[in-house]
Write a protein that holds these residues in place. Structure first.
Motif, PDB file in Angstrom:
ATOM      1  N   ASP A  30       0.803  -1.230   0.000  1.00 24.68           N
ATOM      2  CA  ASP A  30       0.000   0.000   0.000  1.00 24.68           C
ATOM      3  C   ASP A  30       0.834   1.278   0.000  1.00 24.68           C
ATOM      4  O   ASP A  30       0.279   2.372  -0.034  1.00 24.68           O
ATOM      5  N   GLY A  31       2.155   1.156   0.033  1.00 27.15           N
ATOM      6  CA  GLY A  31       3.014   2.332  -0.060  1.00 27.15           C
ATOM      7  C   GLY A  31       3.149   3.131   1.214  1.00 27.15           C
ATOM      8  O   GLY A  31       3.840   4.146   1.248  1.00 27.15           O
ATOM      9  N   ARG A  32       2.502   2.691   2.278  1.00 28.62           N
ATOM     10  CA  ARG A  32       2.582   3.461   3.521  1.00 28.62           C
ATOM     11  C   ARG A  32       3.947   3.288   4.176  1.00 28.62           C
ATOM     12  O   ARG A  32       4.638   2.296   3.968  1.00 28.62           O
ATOM     13  N   VAL A  33       4.269   4.270   4.985  1.00 30.99           N
ATOM     14  CA  VAL A  33       5.598   4.333   5.582  1.00 30.99           C
ATOM     15  C   VAL A  33       5.885   3.125   6.463  1.00 30.99           C
ATOM     16  O   VAL A  33       5.020   2.636   7.197  1.00 30.99           O
ATOM     17  N   VAL A  34       7.128   2.663   6.382  1.00 32.03           N
ATOM     18  CA  VAL A  34       7.647   1.628   7.269  1.00 32.03           C
ATOM     19  C   VAL A  34       8.891   2.210   7.923  1.00 32.03           C
ATOM     20  O   VAL A  34       9.819   2.631   7.222  1.00 32.03           O
ATOM     21  N   LEU A  35       8.907   2.258   9.247  1.00 30.81           N
ATOM     22  CA  LEU A  35      10.072   2.777   9.955  1.00 30.81           C
ATOM     23  C   LEU A  35      11.163   1.715  10.009  1.00 30.81           C
ATOM     24  O   LEU A  35      10.929   0.589  10.443  1.00 30.81           O
ATOM     25  N   LEU A  36      12.365   2.077   9.562  1.00 28.56           N
ATOM     26  CA  LEU A  36      13.497   1.159   9.631  1.00 28.56           C
ATOM     27  C   LEU A  36      14.278   1.361  10.923  1.00 28.56           C
ATOM     28  O   LEU A  36      15.011   0.478  11.355  1.00 28.56           O
ATOM     29  N   ALA A  37      14.132   2.546  11.515  1.00 26.87           N
ATOM     30  CA  ALA A  37      14.754   2.852  12.805  1.00 26.87           C
ATOM     31  C   ALA A  37      13.879   3.898  13.472  1.00 26.87           C
ATOM     32  O   ALA A  37      13.317   4.756  12.802  1.00 26.87           O
ATOM     33  N   ASP A  38      13.745   3.822  14.789  1.00 24.34           N
ATOM     34  CA  ASP A  38      12.875   4.793  15.454  1.00 24.34           C
ATOM     35  C   ASP A  38      13.641   5.742  16.370  1.00 24.34           C
ATOM     36  O   ASP A  38      13.048   6.477  17.146  1.00 24.34           O
TER      37      ASP A  38
END
Ligand code: SF4
Length: 62
Positions: A30-38
């Motif tokens: 769906d193209g929504r953001v995925v955090l790779l680091a917070d």
């Protein structure tokens, strides 16, 4: 500083992934953001720029 992403607000524009690819990716479906680091250093200008450029206001720093 902590990076907070609200996937319900994200519209999948991809600006964050383009601006700071070490921290942000997009969901393949769906193209929504995925955090790779917070977590990021306070002086990290890429993360700050990504938050400013997000068109939906889905990103914030805490
Ligand atoms: S820039 Fe904002 S709206 Fe675009 S993918 Fe990233 S979090 Fe979502």
């Amino acid at each position: 500083m902590r990076i907070v992403a609200d996937q319900h607000v994200c519209v999948g524009s991809g600006m964050c992934a383009l601006t700071a690819p070490e921290y942000f990716d997009q969901d393949e479906e769906d193209g929504r953001v995925v955090l790779l680091a917070d977590e990021a250093e306070d002086c990290d200008t890429e993360v700050r720029e990504a938050v400013l450029l997000c068109p939906s206001g889905a990103l914030r720093l805490a």
